[in-house]
Design an enzyme around this catalytic site. Structure first.
Site, short mmCIF file in Angstrom:
data_model
loop_
_atom_site.label_atom_id
_atom_site.label_comp_id
_atom_site.label_asym_id
_atom_site.label_seq_id
_atom_site.Cartn_x
_atom_site.Cartn_y
_atom_site.Cartn_z
N ASP A 50 0.83 -1.21 0.00
CA ASP A 50 0.00 0.00 0.00
C ASP A 50 0.87 1.27 0.00
O ASP A 50 1.84 1.36 0.77
CB ASP A 50 -0.92 -0.04 1.24
CG ASP A 50 -2.12 0.86 1.08
OD1 ASP A 50 -1.96 2.06 0.79
OD2 ASP A 50 -3.24 0.35 1.27
N THR B 125 -7.39 3.78 -1.03
CA THR B 125 -7.11 2.35 -0.94
C THR B 125 -8.24 1.43 -1.42
O THR B 125 -7.99 0.47 -2.13
CB THR B 125 -6.75 2.02 0.53
OG1 THR B 125 -5.56 2.76 0.83
CG2 THR B 125 -6.50 0.55 0.74
N ASN C 114 -13.11 5.37 0.48
CA ASN C 114 -12.88 4.41 1.57
C ASN C 114 -14.07 4.30 2.51
O ASN C 114 -14.27 3.28 3.16
CB ASN C 114 -11.68 4.84 2.41
CG ASN C 114 -10.36 4.52 1.73
OD1 ASN C 114 -10.32 3.78 0.76
ND2 ASN C 114 -9.29 5.09 2.26
N ASP D 92 2.50 2.66 3.57
CA ASP D 92 1.47 3.71 3.49
C ASP D 92 1.33 4.44 4.83
O ASP D 92 1.31 5.67 4.87
CB ASP D 92 0.14 3.06 3.09
CG ASP D 92 -1.01 4.04 3.05
OD1 ASP D 92 -1.06 4.84 2.09
OD2 ASP D 92 -1.85 4.03 3.97
N HIS E 132 1.90 8.42 5.50
CA HIS E 132 0.93 9.37 6.06
C HIS E 132 1.51 10.11 7.27
O HIS E 132 1.32 11.31 7.43
CB HIS E 132 -0.33 8.63 6.54
CG HIS E 132 -1.26 8.23 5.45
ND1 HIS E 132 -1.94 9.13 4.69
CD2 HIS E 132 -1.64 7.01 5.01
CE1 HIS E 132 -2.71 8.49 3.81
NE2 HIS E 132 -2.53 7.19 3.99
N ASP F 246 -1.25 0.73 -4.79
CA ASP F 246 -2.59 1.24 -5.09
C ASP F 246 -2.61 2.74 -5.42
O ASP F 246 -3.58 3.22 -6.00
CB ASP F 246 -3.56 0.91 -3.95
CG ASP F 246 -3.06 1.35 -2.59
OD1 ASP F 246 -1.86 1.68 -2.43
OD2 ASP F 246 -3.87 1.38 -1.64
N HIS G 97 -3.14 10.84 0.01
CA HIS G 97 -3.40 10.49 -1.40
C HIS G 97 -4.90 10.57 -1.60
O HIS G 97 -5.63 10.78 -0.64
CB HIS G 97 -2.86 9.08 -1.69
CG HIS G 97 -3.29 8.06 -0.66
ND1 HIS G 97 -4.50 7.39 -0.73
CD2 HIS G 97 -2.72 7.66 0.50
CE1 HIS G 97 -4.61 6.59 0.32
NE2 HIS G 97 -3.55 6.74 1.09
P1 AMP Z 1 -5.93 4.57 3.47
O1 AMP Z 1 -6.76 5.12 4.58
O2 AMP Z 1 -6.56 4.80 2.11
O3 AMP Z 1 -4.53 5.00 3.54
O4 AMP Z 1 -5.99 3.00 3.65
C1 AMP Z 1 -4.98 2.20 4.23
C2 AMP Z 1 -5.54 1.47 5.40
O5 AMP Z 1 -6.63 0.65 4.99
C3 AMP Z 1 -4.60 0.48 6.01
O6 AMP Z 1 -3.71 1.10 6.87
C4 AMP Z 1 -5.54 -0.45 6.75
O7 AMP Z 1 -5.78 0.03 8.05
C5 AMP Z 1 -6.82 -0.35 5.96
N1 AMP Z 1 -7.13 -1.61 5.28
C6 AMP Z 1 -6.46 -2.16 4.28
N2 AMP Z 1 -7.03 -3.33 3.89
C7 AMP Z 1 -8.10 -3.49 4.67
C8 AMP Z 1 -9.12 -4.49 4.76
N3 AMP Z 1 -9.12 -5.54 3.95
N4 AMP Z 1 -10.08 -4.32 5.69
C9 AMP Z 1 -10.10 -3.23 6.50
N5 AMP Z 1 -9.17 -2.26 6.46
C10 AMP Z 1 -8.18 -2.39 5.56
ZN ZN Z 2 -3.69 2.64 -0.02
ZN ZN Z 3 -3.07 5.64 2.75
#
Ligand code: AMP
Ligand code: ZN
Ligand code: ZN
Length: 410
Positions: free
Chosen positions: A40, A76, A97, A197, A201, A244, A348
């Site tokens: 990620d 994500t 998300n 990731d 952040h 991603d 992002h």
């Molecule tokens: P973002 O908030 O877009 O940076 O998303 C990254 C976060 O998504 C990761 O740090 C995880 O906590 C969460 N994540 C990733 N895969 C999953 C999943 N399959 N189910 C729930 N949370 C997830």
């Molecule tokens: Zn991501």
């Molecule tokens: Zn992220």
């Protein structure tokens, strides 16, 4: 005339029934297993400024894209679901998300709470369901959406998301599932790593903390490659490493306060930043849109129907009437939220054509060319590539089955 027709019919039959020609039923040919790995928030330049011997070895022996173009918005859940299904965001419906669906009257949110396991959220057919439906075995160790059944089908093995599971445990489990003499003998498997990731952040993409995370990821890749060898999969496993989206630094000087432009009582804010998705209250669309258009500085605003085609972000009922997209590194927020929480170092979600949102793709294994760097391509084609490699009849999707064939040895 009749003679000509039958001659061409005969020619057609000879040409298209010859083994090795394109019309051969791909589903009948034996396939090599695939391991799809998501790192990620991984950027290409992370490799340029760190010692990454395992990535280097993997890339030298495989095919790398100059960069991968994610879908919009570059968050994500939409981006992973596109990789899994080959659908653009407007066709799979995971619009960000976390969002509210006014038809289902329910919230989709990726935390452990309600929602995501319910299959009504997830449009399209992910590759693991295509595989299972056609007699192959899929085993996922995390992937957004892999916890939900889709049309009643789940991977043979799947895991509820738990970010605390050590990364090496994820790798070792998947290796036992892929083991050609093991109990599962998976044809398709996934891995997912979030720490690059998270570090991005918290500290920004140009931080020493991210560099350290990249070197940790390189060690994990080394472990993965060693395990591949240990279970006898070196000659047969196709490994696809993807990310991603990228990561962009934020700045306290680059803040857009939404209540300075519109009356927040006039809208429901489905998502805030960097793409504010606004659902105007009854009869308020025109007024809210006009105000945003008048102050259009450091962001772009679109009515849903006027969203440029390239975003593929209009044609879904979950997408609200007004989309306000922050320029690179800008944050859309409210004063109380900003005063309480400030901003994080980086994020992002921005325009998927921005250089900072570009991301990573490299693949290696028996079916991929060695030592090749190919032109950038869109992540929407990866589903078709995987279906081809697994000899599956793909479900309907937005990818082009021809687009990535140049990555393959064939
Ligand atoms: P973002 O908030 O877009 O940076 O998303 C990254 C976060 O998504 C990761 O740090 C995880 O906590 C969460 N994540 C990733 N895969 C999953 C999943 N399959 N189910 C729930 N949370 C997830
Ligand atoms: Zn991501
Ligand atoms: Zn992220």
């Amino acid at each position: 005339m009749v003679r000509n027709t039958s001659f061409f019919t005969l020619l057609f039959l000879i040409v298209f029934s010859t083994p090795g020609c394109d019309s051969v039923d791909q589903t009948q040919r034996p396939s090599n297993p695939i391991l799809l790995v998501s790192i990620d928030g991984f950027m290409n330049e992370y490799l340029d400024r760190n010692e990454t011997p395992n990535f280097d070895r993997f890339i030298q022996n495989g095919t790398k894209a100059e960069y991968l173009i994610p879908v919009f918005p570059t968050k994500t859940f939409p981006t992973h679901w596109t990789i899994a299904t080959g659908l653009y965001t407007e066709n799979h419906g995971i619009i960000t998300n976390s969002f509210y669906d006014y038809e289902l009257d329910a919230r989709f949110s990726y935390g452990p709470q309600e929602g995501p396991n319910d299959e009504r959220w997830w449009g399209g057919e992910p590759i693991w369901v295509t595989a299972e439906k056609q007699g192959k075995t899929a085993a996922t160790f995390f992937w957004p959406g892999s916890e939900a059944s889709i049309n009643g089908v789940r991977p043979t093995k799947w895991m509820d998301y738990d970010g605390s599971v050590p990364d090496s445990v994820r790798i070792d489990s998947v290796m036992t599932w892929l083991d050609p003499v093991g109990d599962v003998q998976a044809d398709f498997s996934t891995l997912y790593f979030s720490f690059v990731d998270s570090r991005g952040h918290a500290f920004g993409p140009n931080s020493p903390e991210v560099d350290e995370a990249v070197r940790e990821m390189d060690d994990l890749l080394g472990h993965l490659l060693n395990q591949t060898e240990a279970v006898g999969l070196r000659e047969s496993l196709n490994i696809i490493l993807v990310s991603d989206h990228g990561m962009a630094e934020l700045s306290e000087d680059k803040i857009i306060f939404l209540e300075d432009i519109i009356d927040l009582n006039d809208v429901d804010v489905i998502d805030w930043t960097p793409v504010a998705m606004l659902r105007p209250k009854e009869g308020k669309t025109e007024e809210v849109y006009r105000a945003l258009k008048e102050h259009e500085e450091n962001y772009s605003v679109f009515l849903k129907d006027e969203m440029p085609e390239r975003f593929r972000f209009s044609n879904h009922y979950r997408i609200p009437e007004i989309i306000m997209m922050a320029d690179m590194s800008y944050t859309i927020t409210s004063r109380p939220f900003f005063e309480q929480r400030g901003i994080i170092a980086a994020t992002h979600g921005y325009d998927n054509m921005e250089p900072e949102m570009r991301t990573f793709f490299a693949a290696g294994g028996p079916d991929f060319k060695q030592g090749v760097v190919v032109d950038p391509f869109e992540s929407v084609h990866i589903y078709e590539l995987m279906a081809y490699l697994l000899r599956l009849e793909p479900a309907s999707n937005d990818g082009d089955p021809e687009e990535l064939l140049h990555l393959l040895r064939r």
